[in-house]
Design a protein around this motif. Structure first.
Motif, PDB file in Angstrom:
ATOM      1  N   SER A 174       1.047  -1.260  -0.132  1.00 39.39           N
ATOM      2  CA  SER A 174       0.189  -0.201   0.087  1.00 39.39           C
ATOM      3  C   SER A 174       1.050   1.152  -0.031  1.00 39.39           C
ATOM      4  N   LEU A 175       0.319   2.326  -0.388  1.00 41.19           N
ATOM      5  CA  LEU A 175       0.671   3.640  -0.272  1.00 41.19           C
ATOM      6  C   LEU A 175       1.599   4.142   1.107  1.00 41.19           C
ATOM      7  N   GLU A 176       0.617   3.957   1.911  1.00 45.55           N
ATOM      8  CA  GLU A 176       0.727   3.877   3.083  1.00 45.55           C
ATOM      9  C   GLU A 176       1.909   3.228   3.379  1.00 45.55           C
ATOM     10  N   THR A 177       2.086   2.229   3.153  1.00 48.15           N
ATOM     11  CA  THR A 177       3.565   1.274   3.861  1.00 48.15           C
ATOM     12  C   THR A 177       4.823   2.207   3.209  1.00 48.15           C
ATOM     13  N   SER A 178       4.582   2.078   2.388  1.00 48.56           N
ATOM     14  CA  SER A 178       6.162   2.139   1.155  1.00 48.56           C
ATOM     15  C   SER A 178       6.473   3.669   1.411  1.00 48.56           C
ATOM     16  N   GLU A 179       5.518   4.668   2.606  1.00 42.55           N
ATOM     17  CA  GLU A 179       5.961   6.076   2.728  1.00 42.55           C
ATOM     18  C   GLU A 179       6.707   5.855   4.277  1.00 42.55           C
ATOM     19  N   TRP A 180       6.124   5.068   4.142  1.00 45.75           N
ATOM     20  CA  TRP A 180       6.607   4.324   6.291  1.00 45.75           C
ATOM     21  C   TRP A 180       7.942   4.028   5.376  1.00 45.75           C
ATOM     22  N   VAL A 181       8.148   3.262   4.996  1.00 45.31           N
ATOM     23  CA  VAL A 181       9.476   3.094   4.422  1.00 45.31           C
ATOM     24  C   VAL A 181      10.537   3.884   3.587  1.00 45.31           C
ATOM     25  N   LEU A 182       9.963   4.859   3.178  1.00 48.25           N
ATOM     26  CA  LEU A 182      10.750   5.796   2.910  1.00 48.25           C
ATOM     27  C   LEU A 182      11.349   6.338   3.990  1.00 48.25           C
ATOM     28  N   LYS A 183      10.324   7.175   4.832  1.00 51.75           N
ATOM     29  CA  LYS A 183      11.065   7.636   6.196  1.00 51.75           C
ATOM     30  C   LYS A 183      11.972   6.576   6.685  1.00 51.75           C
ATOM     31  N   ASP A 184      12.089   5.303   6.690  1.00 51.79           N
ATOM     32  CA  ASP A 184      12.420   4.856   8.034  1.00 51.79           C
ATOM     33  C   ASP A 184      13.915   4.945   6.925  1.00 51.79           C
ATOM     34  N   LEU A 185      14.268   4.954   5.915  1.00 48.59           N
ATOM     35  CA  LEU A 185      15.119   5.071   5.465  1.00 48.59           C
ATOM     36  C   LEU A 185      15.514   6.299   5.493  1.00 48.59           C
ATOM     37  N   ALA A 186      15.106   6.831   5.518  1.00 50.76           N
ATOM     38  CA  ALA A 186      15.694   8.841   5.891  1.00 50.76           C
ATOM     39  C   ALA A 186      16.010   8.483   6.963  1.00 50.76           C
ATOM     40  N   LYS A 187      16.117   8.123   7.860  1.00 45.52           N
ATOM     41  CA  LYS A 187      15.819   8.357   9.570  1.00 45.52           C
ATOM     42  C   LYS A 187      17.758   7.659   9.782  1.00 45.52           C
ATOM     43  N   ARG A 188      17.737   6.556   8.103  1.00 44.04           N
ATOM     44  CA  ARG A 188      19.406   5.566   8.535  1.00 44.04           C
ATOM     45  C   ARG A 188      20.069   6.014   7.461  1.00 44.04           C
ATOM     46  N   GLY A 189      19.536   7.455   7.405  1.00 47.96           N
ATOM     47  CA  GLY A 189      20.406   7.809   6.098  1.00 47.96           C
ATOM     48  C   GLY A 189      20.551   7.757   4.719  1.00 47.96           C
ATOM     49  N   ALA A 190      20.066   6.923   4.115  1.00 46.98           N
ATOM     50  CA  ALA A 190      19.646   6.277   3.194  1.00 46.98           C
ATOM     51  C   ALA A 190      18.568   7.317   1.828  1.00 46.98           C
ATOM     52  N   HIS A 191      18.901   8.066   0.910  1.00 47.53           N
ATOM     53  CA  HIS A 191      18.751   8.731   0.210  1.00 47.53           C
ATOM     54  C   HIS A 191      17.750   8.442  -0.906  1.00 47.53           C
ATOM     55  N   VAL A 192      16.291   8.338  -1.329  1.00 47.37           N
ATOM     56  CA  VAL A 192      15.634   7.462  -2.176  1.00 47.37           C
ATOM     57  C   VAL A 192      15.032   8.846  -3.005  1.00 47.37           C
ATOM     58  N   HIS A 193      15.574   8.538  -4.307  1.00 49.88           N
ATOM     59  CA  HIS A 193      15.333  10.409  -5.024  1.00 49.88           C
ATOM     60  C   HIS A 193      13.993   9.593  -6.293  1.00 49.88           C
ATOM     61  N   LEU A 194      12.470   9.879  -5.629  1.00 50.19           N
ATOM     62  CA  LEU A 194      11.710   9.580  -6.663  1.00 50.19           C
ATOM     63  C   LEU A 194      11.608  10.630  -7.961  1.00 50.19           C
ATOM     64  N   ASP A 195      10.436  10.244  -8.688  1.00 46.34           N
ATOM     65  CA  ASP A 195      10.152  10.701 -10.420  1.00 46.34           C
ATOM     66  C   ASP A 195      11.834  10.971 -10.937  1.00 46.34           C
ATOM     67  N   THR A 196      12.925  10.033 -11.305  1.00 50.92           N
ATOM     68  CA  THR A 196      13.886  10.363 -10.999  1.00 50.92           C
ATOM     69  C   THR A 196      14.939   9.051 -12.085  1.00 50.92           C
ATOM     70  N   GLN A 197      15.581   9.278 -13.445  1.00 48.75           N
ATOM     71  CA  GLN A 197      15.741   8.358 -14.612  1.00 48.75           C
ATOM     72  C   GLN A 197      18.281   9.450 -14.007  1.00 48.75           C
ATOM     73  N   VAL A 198      18.163   7.685 -14.396  1.00 49.38           N
ATOM     74  CA  VAL A 198      19.880   7.690 -13.871  1.00 49.38           C
ATOM     75  C   VAL A 198      20.028   7.760 -15.869  1.00 49.38           C
ATOM     76  N   THR A 199      21.036   9.060 -16.317  1.00 51.56           N
ATOM     77  CA  THR A 199      21.291   9.481 -17.329  1.00 51.56           C
ATOM     78  C   THR A 199      22.553   9.145 -18.064  1.00 51.56           C
ATOM     79  N   SER A 200      23.439   8.660 -17.419  1.00 50.28           N
ATOM     80  CA  SER A 200      24.674   8.151 -17.589  1.00 50.28           C
ATOM     81  C   SER A 200      25.226   7.559 -16.157  1.00 50.28           C
TER      82      SER A 200
END
Length: 461
Positions: free
Chosen positions: A214-240
């Motif tokens: 669910s969207l709620e669970t995925s958002e919790w995962v994002l917050k949990d990762l942020a607390k541990r110093g892990a950065h998630v970049h959404l709507d972003t593509q690798v170009t090179s």
């Protein structure tokens, strides 16, 4: 006896052979399984292998140990001529040969699906094999060891302590979270490195992660990762990713020695494109619900079966993407069990039964003592979800011998801590020997004798 050829020894192939041994009477059929690897890899454990929480050999299942009555061929199937019921088998270092079969089961699995982004093919690594998981673990730990010996103003130090994961599905998030957890534990052993110096970036092209929950669970995962110093970049593509410099669509760039690609899978192209079995638009072999191969008009292709990631199997529960079963281990194992029963039924002149399985939910490990679980509207987070994750996958591991090795390893790690020894030099095992090995001295070429003086020259003197 009718001859049954199984192409691929992953989830679906291994379980099909395993269950055929159970259901077939002795002498009722000859079963041959062809795969270039001598083992089945339990893919959900790869993130934990990469994090040092599971011994690599415990995450694979030996074909020869557990398949007693199946003839095993360590080679590749490079061509399927189903019109003549013949497969070309190519062993490593040997000449191709043909095998005549009566029934074929195509379970060749999937491979990483990549895009023609500059530098990805040369610098990234996937997370689809035990070898890749081991290499990721060794690289991360090795990078810490190298960085600890460098001064803080050395630009290489930041590059070594930066990790980039591409893809925000289950495989990507689990790998990302497990590696962040491993890095945090390594900081205790490397006082020369601070938490702020370690950089973890996950690049996801969509606007959310983990679409299976669910969207709620995925958002919790994002917050949990942020607390541990892990950065998630959404709507972003690798170009090179040329020379390890990961450039993204937002204009940012990250220098790294570790790029892990988990952005999707595709059916094994060598097997799918190397035969005459019908396939659908996404490149998977077309099947009907009883796991028999069908052509574009829906007619059954006699003697051909398929299951797992390589197959487009209708999801009769209505929960699949585009009406088809999603490519995951849960479906592959259960399809294989049904396929084995259906194949035996057809051999005995009985009718096959459709495959129907409602997804039980999704469970993810997010590092030690942390996880996420979703089943319908029920969502668990944190320690309880982590216990559910280990409990489910510990029981799902095939054979009690493998279950015991995995669970016993977890018990050991609980008391002794995870094993953080990296053995990256196993990739080049002869270097140490070659460095000190004596070699024959080069031959000294004999110099030609000086020519005798000319008589005229002597007279002149």
């Amino acid at each position: 006896m009718p001859k049954i050829l199984i192409v691929g020894g992953g989830y679906a192939g291994f379980y099909t052979a395993w269950k055929l041994e159970k259901h077939l009477r002795r002498g009722e059929a000859e079963v041959v399984m062809v795969d270039p690897l001598p083992y089945m890899t339990y893919l959900p454990f790869l993130p934990e292998v990469a994090a040092g929480s599971i011994e690599p050999r415990h995450a694979v299942v030996s074909h020869r140990r557990h398949l007693k009555r199946t003839k095993l061929v360590t080679a590749k199937v490079t061509k399927i001529d189903h019109a003549n019921k013949t497969a070309t088998i190519t062993p490593e270092g040997g000449e191709p040969w043909e095998y005549q079969y009566d029934q074929i089961v195509v379970t060749a699995g999937s491979v990483s699906r990549t895009f023609p982004i500059p530098g990805i093919a040369d610098n990234a690594i996937g997370m689809k094999s035990i070898e890749e998981a081991v290499a990721v673990r060794d690289t991360l730990i090795g990078n810490f060891e190298k960085a600890a010996a460098l001064s803080k103003d050395n630009p290489l130090r930041k590059r070594l302590l930066t990790t980039v994961v591409v893809g925000g599905g289950f495989a990507g998030i689990e790998t990302f979270a497990e590696l962040r957890s491993l890095a945090n534990s390594l900081l205790e052993k490397f006082p020369e490195i601070t938490f702020d110096e370690t950089h973890f970036h996950l690049i996801e092209a969509m606007g959310r992660i983990m679409p299976e929950v669910s969207l709620e669970t995925s958002e919790w995962v994002l917050k949990d990762l942020a607390k541990r110093g892990a950065h998630v970049h959404l709507d972003t593509q690798v170009t090179s990713a040329v020379d390890g410099r990961v450039e993204v669509s937002t204009g940012e760039a990250y220098e790294t020695d570790l790029i892990i690609w988990t952005a999707g899978v595709m059916a094994n192209p060598i097997v799918v494109n190397g035969g005459d079995l019908p396939k659908e638009a996404r490149g998977r072999i077309s099947a009907q619900a009883d796991l028999r191969v069908v052509d574009a008009d829906g007619n059954v292709v006699e003697g051909a079966w398929t299951a797992g990631d390589v197959a487009a199997v209708p999801d009769l529960t209505g929960g699949g993407v585009g009406g088809m079963c999603v490519p995951n281990a849960q479906h592959a194992v259960r399809q294989a069990k049904r396929l084995a029963k259906n194949l035996v039924a057809v051999i005995r002149g009985e009718a096959p039964v459709d495959y129907v399985h409602k997804n039980l939910g999704a469970v993810a490990g997010l590092g030690l003592y942390n996880g996420a679980f979703q089943s319908g509207k029920i969502a668990l987070k944190g320690f309880v979800a982590w216990v559910a994750h280990r409990g489910y996958h510990g029981l799902a591991m095939p054979s009690w011998e493998r279950k015991w090795r995995v669970i016993w390893g977890w018990v050991h790690n609980f008391f002794l801590g995870r094993d953080t020894v990296q053995l990256g030099t196993t990739q080049t095992p002869r270097v140490f020997f070659e460095t000190y090995a004596s070699r024959p001295k080069p031959k000294v070429e004999e110099q030609p004798a000086p020519a005798a003086a000319e008589p005229a020259a002597v007279a002149a003197k």
